[in-house]
Design a protein around this motif. Structure first.
Motif, short mmCIF file in Angstrom:
data_model
loop_
_atom_site.label_atom_id
_atom_site.label_comp_id
_atom_site.label_asym_id
_atom_site.label_seq_id
_atom_site.Cartn_x
_atom_site.Cartn_y
_atom_site.Cartn_z
N LYS A 2 -1.10 63.20 -24.95
CA LYS A 2 0.26 62.69 -25.00
C LYS A 2 1.06 63.08 -23.76
CE LYS A 2 0.58 62.58 -30.05
NZ LYS A 2 1.34 63.03 -31.24
N SER A 3 2.07 62.28 -23.46
CA SER A 3 2.98 62.58 -22.37
C SER A 3 4.41 62.39 -22.84
CB SER A 3 2.71 61.68 -21.16
OG SER A 3 3.63 61.95 -20.12
N THR A 4 5.29 63.33 -22.48
CA THR A 4 6.71 63.19 -22.72
C THR A 4 7.37 62.69 -21.45
OG1 THR A 4 6.72 64.93 -24.40
CG2 THR A 4 8.84 64.37 -23.38
N PHE A 19 14.26 61.44 -23.81
CA PHE A 19 12.83 61.72 -23.76
C PHE A 19 12.10 60.94 -24.85
CE2 PHE A 19 14.88 65.62 -22.17
CZ PHE A 19 14.27 65.74 -20.94
N THR A 21 7.91 60.42 -26.34
CA THR A 21 6.54 60.92 -26.26
C THR A 21 5.58 59.82 -26.68
OG1 THR A 21 7.25 63.20 -26.70
CG2 THR A 21 4.92 62.68 -27.05
N ASN A 22 4.62 59.52 -25.78
CA ASN A 22 3.65 58.45 -26.02
C ASN A 22 2.22 58.99 -25.94
OD1 ASN A 22 5.63 56.49 -26.23
ND2 ASN A 22 5.55 55.95 -24.05
N GLU A 23 1.33 58.37 -26.68
CA GLU A 23 -0.10 58.63 -26.54
C GLU A 23 -0.59 57.84 -25.33
OE1 GLU A 23 -3.53 60.59 -27.48
OE2 GLU A 23 -1.73 60.68 -28.76
N ALA A 96 7.67 63.19 -16.01
CA ALA A 96 6.93 63.16 -17.27
C ALA A 96 5.95 64.32 -17.28
CB ALA A 96 6.18 61.84 -17.42
N THR A 97 5.52 64.73 -18.46
CA THR A 97 4.65 65.91 -18.55
C THR A 97 3.22 65.62 -18.11
OG1 THR A 97 4.23 65.40 -20.88
CG2 THR A 97 6.02 66.95 -20.40
#
Length: 300
Positions: A2-4, A19, A21-23, A96-97
């Protein structure tokens, strides 16, 4: 994985940022997946947030540079491995993370550079190199907005080539400009007169990193009639004689600047660091201006 991601659903001030959060999908061929450790913030990010600069539909993400650790990559790429520390450019999505970037854009992060420094060099380094390349041979250069990230590197690249540089900045950043090797001038009312007093001969070239009318008129009044006058502001100016300069992303140019920052030949300042969770504060401060060096988001 995942990424935020930092996004805006509408144009506005910093409070429109949020923010999500997506897969992430499976990694595409030719790409590297990066755990972001630091990502620089550029004025263009804030201008896209407010809607002053529009080039993508809503919602939109932000950020054009990063430093981080490779989390996933084709093991047969021949150069990079999972765990390598890298930096580079992205296309308005590095805040993004976790991000996916082309393998060809990766540059090795020198071990002696902090994450904050490494994450702020890609945009300014390649923009400054583009400026130097496009302005061609010159013995003198006027830089409007010399204390910011692009200005700082442009001054040092020009001085490395033996170019006499005069740079404008706020009163509080005059010593910083001087330390970079340029002659400082305070911007504002009377700028043209101050420039002519400090540098009586017309400049061979100028670069406007601010995008205001004072800079336009000062360039027209102090640069040779056949000299280069450019702007990275990305906005319509009152004179067509000021040509737009758009960054050319070239990893070899980035590596050139990174090596000089890493070994101390170039000075570099990261003046403001913000945890990713405080991105709204970071963007709010960017809109105020008067930055020395660069601001950066730091990720856990």
């Amino acid at each position: 994985m995942k990424s935020t991601i930092l996004i805006a659903q509408k144009y506005g001030q910093a409070d429109v940022l949020e923010f999500i959060t997506n897969e992430l999908p499976p990694l595409s061929a030719g790409m590297a997946r990066i755990h972001v450790k630091a990502a620089g913030i550029n004025p263009i990010d804030a201008r896209r947030m407010t809607g002053e600069f529009k080039h993508s539909p809503m919602p939109q993400a932000f950020g054009t540079e990063y430093a981080g650790v490779i989390a996933e990559i084709d093991p047969n790429n021949g150069i990079w491995s999972v765990g390598d520390e890298v930096l580079g450019s992205g296309g308005a999505f590095t805040h993004a993370t976790v991000i996916d970037v082309p393998i060809t854009n990766l540059v090795k992060k020198p071990a002696n550079l902090s994450w904050a420094v490494a994450g702020t060099l890609a945009g300014v380094g390649q923009t400054a190199m583009t400026i130097i390349d496009e302005m061609g041979p010159a013995k003198s250069l006027l830089v409007h907005g010399g204390s910011g990230g692009v200005g700082s590197i442009t001054i040092q690249l020009a001085k490395e080539k033996g170019i006499d540089v005069v740079a404008t900045a706020s009163a509080s950043n005059q010593d910083y400009i001087r330390d970079l090797g340029a002659t400082p001038v305070v911007y504002g009312d009377g700028l043209i007169e101050r420039l002519k007093e400090i540098h009586p001969e017309p400049f061979d070239a100028s670069i406007d990193l601010v995008g205001n009318e004072d800079a336009t008129q000062a360039s027209l009044a102090t640069v040779k009639s056949n000299g280069f006058m450019g702007s990275t502001a990305g906005k319509r100016l009152s004179s067509s004689k000021i040509q737009a300069v758009w960054v050319k992303k070239k990893p070899s140019n980035l590596k050139y600047v990174v090596e000089r920052v890493a070994d101390g030949r170039f000075s570099w300042v990261v003046s403001r660091e913000y945890p990713f969770a405080q991105a709204q504060d970071a963007y709010r401060d960017i809109l105020v201006g008067h930055t020395k060096g660069k601001s950066v988001l730091i990720f856990d």
